[in-house]
Design a protein around this motif. Structure first.
Motif, short mmCIF file in Angstrom:
data_model
loop_
_atom_site.label_atom_id
_atom_site.label_comp_id
_atom_site.label_asym_id
_atom_site.label_seq_id
_atom_site.Cartn_x
_atom_site.Cartn_y
_atom_site.Cartn_z
N LEU A 436 0.86 -1.19 0.00
CA LEU A 436 0.00 0.00 0.00
C LEU A 436 0.89 1.24 0.00
CD1 LEU A 436 -2.59 -1.23 2.67
CD2 LEU A 436 -2.78 -1.36 0.17
N TYR A 437 1.19 1.73 -1.19
CA TYR A 437 2.12 2.86 -1.30
C TYR A 437 1.56 4.12 -0.67
CZ TYR A 437 4.66 6.77 -3.30
OH TYR A 437 5.36 7.93 -3.46
N ASP A 438 0.30 4.40 -0.90
CA ASP A 438 -0.29 5.64 -0.34
C ASP A 438 -0.21 5.64 1.18
OD1 ASP A 438 -0.84 6.55 -2.86
OD2 ASP A 438 -2.94 5.90 -2.85
N LEU A 439 -0.51 4.49 1.79
CA LEU A 439 -0.42 4.40 3.24
C LEU A 439 1.01 4.60 3.72
CD1 LEU A 439 -1.50 3.58 6.08
CD2 LEU A 439 -1.00 1.21 5.44
N ALA A 440 1.96 3.90 3.09
CA ALA A 440 3.36 4.03 3.50
C ALA A 440 3.88 5.44 3.29
CB ALA A 440 4.20 3.03 2.72
N HIS A 441 3.52 6.05 2.15
CA HIS A 441 3.98 7.41 1.86
C HIS A 441 3.40 8.40 2.86
CE1 HIS A 441 5.73 10.55 -0.57
NE2 HIS A 441 4.56 11.19 -0.58
N ASP A 442 2.12 8.22 3.21
CA ASP A 442 1.48 9.12 4.19
C ASP A 442 2.18 9.02 5.54
OD1 ASP A 442 -0.77 10.87 5.15
OD2 ASP A 442 -1.14 9.10 6.39
N LEU A 443 2.50 7.80 5.96
CA LEU A 443 3.22 7.62 7.23
C LEU A 443 4.61 8.24 7.16
CD1 LEU A 443 2.25 3.90 7.98
CD2 LEU A 443 1.46 5.91 9.24
N TYR A 444 5.25 8.12 6.02
CA TYR A 444 6.59 8.67 5.84
C TYR A 444 6.58 10.20 5.93
CZ TYR A 444 11.18 9.53 3.71
OH TYR A 444 12.46 9.96 3.46
N GLN A 445 5.55 10.81 5.36
CA GLN A 445 5.47 12.26 5.35
C GLN A 445 5.24 12.86 6.74
OE1 GLN A 445 6.01 14.40 2.86
NE2 GLN A 445 6.56 12.68 1.53
N ARG A 446 4.86 12.05 7.69
CA ARG A 446 4.64 12.57 9.05
C ARG A 446 5.95 12.79 9.80
NH1 ARG A 446 -0.52 8.94 11.17
NH2 ARG A 446 -1.86 9.32 9.35
N HIS A 447 7.03 12.16 9.33
CA HIS A 447 8.36 12.33 9.95
C HIS A 447 8.33 11.99 11.44
CE1 HIS A 447 9.66 14.13 6.20
NE2 HIS A 447 8.67 15.02 6.28
N ASP A 448 7.61 10.95 11.78
CA ASP A 448 7.53 10.50 13.18
C ASP A 448 8.83 9.81 13.55
OD1 ASP A 448 6.99 9.18 15.61
OD2 ASP A 448 4.86 9.07 15.14
N PRO A 449 9.53 10.25 14.60
CA PRO A 449 10.81 9.62 14.97
C PRO A 449 10.65 8.17 15.43
CG PRO A 449 10.11 11.19 16.64
CD PRO A 449 9.19 11.38 15.49
N ALA A 450 9.42 7.75 15.73
CA ALA A 450 9.18 6.37 16.15
C ALA A 450 8.88 5.46 14.96
CB ALA A 450 8.04 6.31 17.16
N HIS A 451 8.98 6.02 13.73
CA HIS A 451 8.75 5.22 12.52
C HIS A 451 10.06 5.06 11.76
CE1 HIS A 451 4.23 6.57 12.34
NE2 HIS A 451 4.53 5.87 13.42
N LEU A 452 10.28 3.89 11.19
CA LEU A 452 11.46 3.63 10.37
C LEU A 452 10.99 2.96 9.08
CD1 LEU A 452 14.56 3.56 10.01
CD2 LEU A 452 14.52 1.29 11.08
#
Length: 494
Positions: A436-452
């Motif tokens: 799910l590219y849209d989901l992954a890209h949306d999460l990436y754009q949040r720049h959450d330090p707890a996400h990798l």
């Protein structure tokens, strides 16, 4: 006597945590278990039971790791102890129906007890031989207790009484008269070792002969003998049960370590790295590994297996994207297997691995379609998610592999997005492989330090390395790369 090889004496609290029922199947651990067993069905049953139940206490994990390190260093000692325990558990023990004569129960206990005493001697001899080289607390303490408690004098005394209890030279008892002139206070005396010789063949005093065909007298004496032997028969039967129970426990716990040693020898022989991981408390939220490999691939094939390096300290959500057949699912399985093996007290297939222990490990992978056609794939996936959610704890680990692939990307993102946020907010650590590219890209754009975010590496010429590298989620499946590779030598006009 307790064996205490899977946990020290008095261990409690956080001993074992049952993982999700689908973990073994989703992570494809059965080939690993078979490699551990080496065609030993008993070892296979033990590792299938022990490995999926995770320890949640880092100290207990290190306790097993130290014992396993001893076993890997001295596999001859481990195999000798296992052979002795196996031989002892194979000693046949006949049972007798309730209400039968105590003499028969005693006879059926003496033979296996005598054989078990021989096995105890061999066990003590092996402990004396290997104790000086053992370093782990678990094995050293077990060897010490066995050497101290199974002294030769003690075993000789047991064997002496076992021999006497066959009553080869007669049975000696005493009794008094109770109400109604019935026998009372029946007491069995220590059996006679040798009959006393009498001059001119005269019999010893205090003897008598039952007249022929006096059935009542014969039955009475049998009952009298039975009452005198009953307590001894019960005691000998109980002791035999205890010794057999000890050897069964010893064989079971040694089987786990022997399975680990078998796997370790196979992996190291094939050139794969192994290490004892560093287990940390869950509040640390640490994940670091170098050259981490999928143990199933390593156990199945003799070819080279690609490893991954991941640094995910403080990460609650790890997202993997990229083209199909790029190594995402393999990396996901290697992470899950490493957690399972670490929390079982095993080594992992990596150059180094450090992680916080998880209070339960759960997986959500794609499953075959429902052959009964009672529900669609989406309904089935959501049902499994609900079941997992009911069992998750704040410090659990959940591995998602291509969830909601049965619906379109917009709907899938709307469903899975809130689920991910709710779980990470409660403290659950998530590893997600997604298309799910849209989901992954949306999460990436949040720049959450707890996400990798990791993605399958692809070289400039389109070749895949099957490694995961940090990077922004990718869209597309590189179909043109596949087209060029297949038709590169085709000179016919298109």
């Amino acid at each position: 006597m307790k064996v205490n090889l899977l946990a020290p004496e008095g261990a409690s609290g956080g001993f074992t945590i049952p993982n999700g029922g689908a973990v073994v199947e989703d992570l494809d651990l059965d080939p690993v278990f078979r490699a551990m067993a080496r065609d030993d069905q008993f070892i296979l049953e033990v590792v299938r039971t022990v490995v999926p139940r995770s320890l949640s206490d880092p100290d207990l994990i290190r306790y097993r790791q130290e014992i396993l390190a001893d076993c890997c260093t001295h596999p001859d000692a481990l195999r000798r102890l296992y052979d002795i325990a196996t031989a002892a558990t194979s000693v046949r023990r006949w049972t007798i129906a309730r209400g039968r004569e105590p003499q028969a129960k005693l006879r059926l206990s003496l033979e296996p007890l005598s054989a078990l005493v021989d096995q105890l001697r061999e066990l003590r001899t092996a402990c004396l031989r290997f104790a000086p080289v053992l370093r782990s607390a678990g094995l050293s303490e077990l060897a010490r207790r066995l050497v101290e408690q199974l002294a030769d004098e003690y075993l000789d005394q047991i064997q002496h009484y076992v021999d006497l209890l066959h009553f080869e030279h007669g049975l000696q008892l005493s009794a008094g008269l109770g109400p109604g002139n019935k026998a009372a206070d029946i007491l069995l005396h220590e059996p006679l070792e040798q009959p006393r010789r009498r001059r001119f063949g005269l019999r010893a005093p205090h003897t008598f002969r039952i007249p022929n065909d006096d059935e009542a007298a014969t039955n009475y004496l049998k009952a009298l003998f039975g009452r005198s032997v009953q307590p001894v028969a019960e005691t000998v039967s109980h002791v035999t049960d205890l010794v057999q129970s000890f050897f069964r426990a010893l064989r079971t716990e040694l089987a786990f370590y022997l399975g680990c040693v078998n796997l370790h020898e196979q992996l190291r022989g094939a050139g794969h790295p192994t290490c004892f991981p560093t287990p940390l408390p869950p509040e640390r939220n640490v994940l670091r590994c170098k050259d981490l490999r999928d143990p199933t691939l390593c156990a199945r094939t003799g070819t080279a297996v690609t490893g991954n390096m991941i640094d995910a300290d403080g990460i609650r959500l790890l997202v993997m994207t990229g083209a199909n057949s790029g190594g995402k699912s393999t990396c996901l399985r290697s992470l899950g297997a490493a957690h399972v093996m670490m929390q079982a007290g095993m080594f992992v297939v990596a150059e180094s691995f450090e992680a916080d222990v998880r209070d339960g490990i759960f997986t959500h992978f794609r499953v075959p379609d429902d052959a009964t056609m009672t529900s669609g794939r989406l309904r089935e996936e959501l049902g499994r998610m609900a079941e997992i959610a009911d069992r998750l704890r704040p410090t659990s680990l959940l591995l998602f592999n291509e969830p909601l692939a049965s619906t379109n990307e917009r709907e899938a993102g709307e469903i899975i997005g809130p689920v991910l946020r709710a779980l990470t907010d409660t403290g659950v650590k998530l590893v997600l492989v997604t298309h799910l590219y849209d989901l992954a890209h949306d999460l990436y754009q949040r720049h959450d330090p707890a996400h990798l975010f990791l993605r399958a590496e692809r070289l400039r010429d389109g070749m895949r390395t099957y490694r995961m590298v940090e990077g922004e989620p990718e869209a597309g499946s590189h179909g043109l790369d596949i087209f060029r590779r297949i038709f590169a030598d085709d000179r016919s006009p298109v």
